[in-house]
Motif scaffolding. Structure first.
Motif, PDB file in Angstrom:
ATOM      1  N   HIS A   1       0.825  -1.202   0.000  1.00  0.00           N
ATOM      2  CA  HIS A   1       0.000   0.000   0.000  1.00  0.00           C
ATOM      3  C   HIS A   1       0.862   1.255   0.000  1.00  0.00           C
ATOM      4  CE1 HIS A   1      -3.722   2.257   0.659  1.00  0.00           C
ATOM      5  NE2 HIS A   1      -4.381   1.119   0.532  1.00  0.00           N
TER       6      HIS A   1
ATOM      7  N   TYR B   1      -9.907   8.787  -3.425  1.00  0.00           N
ATOM      8  CA  TYR B   1     -10.792   7.666  -3.764  1.00  0.00           C
ATOM      9  C   TYR B   1      -9.995   6.475  -4.283  1.00  0.00           C
ATOM     10  CZ  TYR B   1     -14.693  10.933  -3.245  1.00  0.00           C
ATOM     11  OH  TYR B   1     -15.601  11.827  -2.753  1.00  0.00           O
TER      12      TYR B   1
ATOM     13  N   GLY C   1      -8.241   4.747  -1.442  1.00  0.00           N
ATOM     14  CA  GLY C   1      -9.218   4.100  -0.584  1.00  0.00           C
ATOM     15  C   GLY C   1      -9.844   2.865  -1.181  1.00  0.00           C
ATOM     16  N   ALA C   2      -9.539   2.583  -2.450  1.00  0.00           N
ATOM     17  CA  ALA C   2     -10.182   1.478  -3.153  1.00  0.00           C
ATOM     18  C   ALA C   2      -9.452   0.155  -3.005  1.00  0.00           C
ATOM     19  CB  ALA C   2     -10.315   1.822  -4.639  1.00  0.00           C
TER      20      ALA C   2
ATOM     21  N   GLY D   1      -8.244  -1.396  -0.004  1.00  0.00           N
ATOM     22  CA  GLY D   1      -8.148  -1.919   1.338  1.00  0.00           C
ATOM     23  C   GLY D   1      -7.474  -0.968   2.305  1.00  0.00           C
ATOM     24  N   SER D   2      -7.451  -1.370   3.562  1.00  0.00           N
ATOM     25  CA  SER D   2      -6.874  -0.555   4.628  1.00  0.00           C
ATOM     26  C   SER D   2      -5.512  -1.119   5.021  1.00  0.00           C
ATOM     27  CB  SER D   2      -7.795  -0.529   5.846  1.00  0.00           C
ATOM     28  OG  SER D   2      -7.144   0.038   6.967  1.00  0.00           O
TER      29      SER D   2
ATOM     30  N   TYR E   1     -10.279  -5.556   3.709  1.00  0.00           N
ATOM     31  CA  TYR E   1     -10.913  -5.032   2.499  1.00  0.00           C
ATOM     32  C   TYR E   1     -12.395  -5.375   2.582  1.00  0.00           C
ATOM     33  CZ  TYR E   1     -12.427  -4.398  -2.314  1.00  0.00           C
ATOM     34  OH  TYR E   1     -13.115  -3.984  -3.433  1.00  0.00           O
TER      35      TYR E   1
ATOM     36  N   HIS F   1     -14.385  -0.063   0.630  1.00  0.00           N
ATOM     37  CA  HIS F   1     -13.277   0.150  -0.301  1.00  0.00           C
ATOM     38  C   HIS F   1     -13.751  -0.008  -1.743  1.00  0.00           C
ATOM     39  CE1 HIS F   1     -11.390  -1.438   3.505  1.00  0.00           C
ATOM     40  NE2 HIS F   1     -10.809  -0.261   3.382  1.00  0.00           N
ATOM     41  N   GLU F   2     -14.624  -0.963  -1.954  1.00  0.00           N
ATOM     42  CA  GLU F   2     -15.233  -1.149  -3.267  1.00  0.00           C
ATOM     43  C   GLU F   2     -16.008   0.098  -3.682  1.00  0.00           C
ATOM     44  OE1 GLU F   2     -17.528  -5.018  -4.774  1.00  0.00           O
ATOM     45  OE2 GLU F   2     -18.795  -3.724  -3.544  1.00  0.00           O
TER      46      GLU F   2
ATOM     47  N   SER G   1     -15.353   3.087  -2.749  1.00  0.00           N
ATOM     48  CA  SER G   1     -14.380   4.124  -3.065  1.00  0.00           C
ATOM     49  C   SER G   1     -13.929   4.029  -4.522  1.00  0.00           C
ATOM     50  CB  SER G   1     -13.175   4.008  -2.130  1.00  0.00           C
ATOM     51  OG  SER G   1     -12.303   5.115  -2.276  1.00  0.00           O
TER      52      SER G   1
ATOM     53  N   HIS H   1     -16.341  -9.763   1.069  1.00  0.00           N
ATOM     54  CA  HIS H   1     -15.545  -8.649   0.593  1.00  0.00           C
ATOM     55  C   HIS H   1     -16.243  -7.752  -0.421  1.00  0.00           C
ATOM     56  CE1 HIS H   1     -12.459 -11.658   1.906  1.00  0.00           C
ATOM     57  NE2 HIS H   1     -11.903 -10.575   2.431  1.00  0.00           N
TER      58      HIS H   1
ATOM     59  N   HIS I   1     -16.337   6.283   6.462  1.00  0.00           N
ATOM     60  CA  HIS I   1     -14.988   6.390   5.906  1.00  0.00           C
ATOM     61  C   HIS I   1     -14.989   7.036   4.523  1.00  0.00           C
ATOM     62  CE1 HIS I   1     -13.517   3.920   9.182  1.00  0.00           C
ATOM     63  NE2 HIS I   1     -14.393   2.985   8.895  1.00  0.00           N
TER      64      HIS I   1
END
Length: 372
Positions: free
Chosen positions: A23, A70, A73-74, A76-77, A83, A87-88, A90, A152, A260
């Motif tokens: 990441h 965005y 953020g797409a 996962g963290s 995930y 996130h999806e 985003s 997920h 979030h």
């Protein structure tokens, strides 16, 4: 980038810490990627044709500020090593920003660009996500357990069911029943051979195939909502309509997801004076602390008409098809819908109903809201 950040060796229960390295690489390269693959007109907000909110974003540093948020953020963290549907969402917002900035050009036929985005952008994105999940053992973000559609993802079930819905003309509304000629039956999701045959050409079956890759055991046991949906007799049109309603209620209207979500000029926070007051969803009502959850954030928004006694369509949850008897005792004979999977033990003959507001309520298997 996955090869540049190999997972740490050794078994582990939670996410692999090397995902943070991956990441971080994404964060270092995101600006370069956006500038490389997006036209100068988009990065400069179009200049000639500005969309609503363009001036505000331009004065704040241009669209790259919001696009970056965005996009990052797409995937996962990196903090929680998980995930999920937030996130999806985003990534959908990222594509929505590009749409507003006129980054996409339509083809000769109406709808060409929409199909190209779904099949040529969103499905490859999901393949990247699945590789990340498998490589770094990412945890589900905010999984609902038996209340959840998928650990997920959600959108492949919307677009995948739309692929299998009967064709319509431009002036027709979305169909509420029927399927395209030659489409597999909804009940085929429990047949691994049919799933493998269709996962390369349909997003719904692709998502089911990934579940089969990472989960073992009877399908009805690890994916009860999807199993219940497989019993729908009215075709993929009804499934598609139900998926859209469920996405509105279970993703867009849930505070744990949207808390979030960053708002800016392209997606701004605007109060709707005509919006109905939020009501507590069945999922929240069945949590152990539901009785004590009196703050506004504890009452997640449900679909209009979903509150008891309203008479609205809503999408109320109920029990699994084999647990329809009084007190949780199943009636004699096979389940009312969906049938039994072709492998594994049959559904349980009884299931404790659980008491609302206690931990026992978490063990009640729920049922797809529209599978009637």
């Amino acid at each position: 980038m996955v090869e540049e950040a190999p997972p740490d060796p050794g078994p582990r229960r939670f996410g692999n810490a090397s995902f943070r390295k991956w990441h971080a690489l994404l964060g270092e390269r995101v600006d370069g990627l956006l500038k490389e693959y997006l036209s100068p007109q988009v990065m400069e907000f179009g200049q000639a044709q500005r969309t609503e909110g363009a001036d505000q974003a331009a004065s704040a540093g241009g669209p790259i500020v919001e696009l970056r948020a965005y996009f990052l953020g797409a995937f996962g963290s990196s903090q929680r090593l998980d995930y999920g549907t937030g996130h999806e969402l985003s990534f959908l917002a990222f594509l929505g920003c590009l749409w507003k900035l006129r980054a996409f050009e339509d083809g000769p036929e109406e709808g060409d660009i929409e199909r190209s985005i779904v099949l040529g952008v969103i499905e490859p994105y999901l393949k990247v996500i699945r590789r990340l999940i498998l490589t770094y053992t990412l945890e589900p973000a905010g999984s609902h357990g038996v209340w959840g559609l998928d650990d997920h993802s959600f959108i492949p079930y919307i677009f995948g069911s739309a692929q299998l819905t009967r064709p319509i003309s431009e002036d027709e509304p979305m169909p509420t029943e029927g399927s395209v000629a030659g489409a597999p039956r909804p009940s085929d999701v429990v047949k691994s051979t049919v799933v493998d045959l269709n996962r390369g050409r349909n997003m719904y079956f692709s998502a089911i195939g990934f579940i089969n890759d990472v989960k073992k055991g009877p399908f009805w046991e690890h994916s009860p909502i999807l199993f219940d949906i497989s019993g729908i007799k009215d075709g993929w049109g009804k499934i598609n309509k139900g998926m859209i309603k469920m996405y509105n209620a279970e993703v867009l209207s849930k505070f744990p997801v949207v808390q979030h979500f960053p708002f800016g000029s392209l997606f701004s926070w605007d109060a709707d004076p005509e919006a109905a007051p939020p009501v507590q969803s069945v999922h929240m009502a069945n949590q152990p602390m539901a009785a004590a959850a009196t703050s506004s954030w504890g009452h997640a928004t449900a679909m209009p008409g979903n509150n008891p006694g309203s008479g609205g369509g809503g999408i109320p949850y109920s029990r699994a098809p084999w647990a329809a008897g009084a007190g949780g005792n199943a009636p004699a004979g096979p389940p009312a819908r969906g049938g039994k999977p072709d492998t594994g033990p049959p559904p349980p003959s009884s299931f404790p109903a659980g008491q609302s507001g206690t931990t026992s309520a978490q063990f009640s298997v729920t049922k797809a809201p529209w599978a009637k």
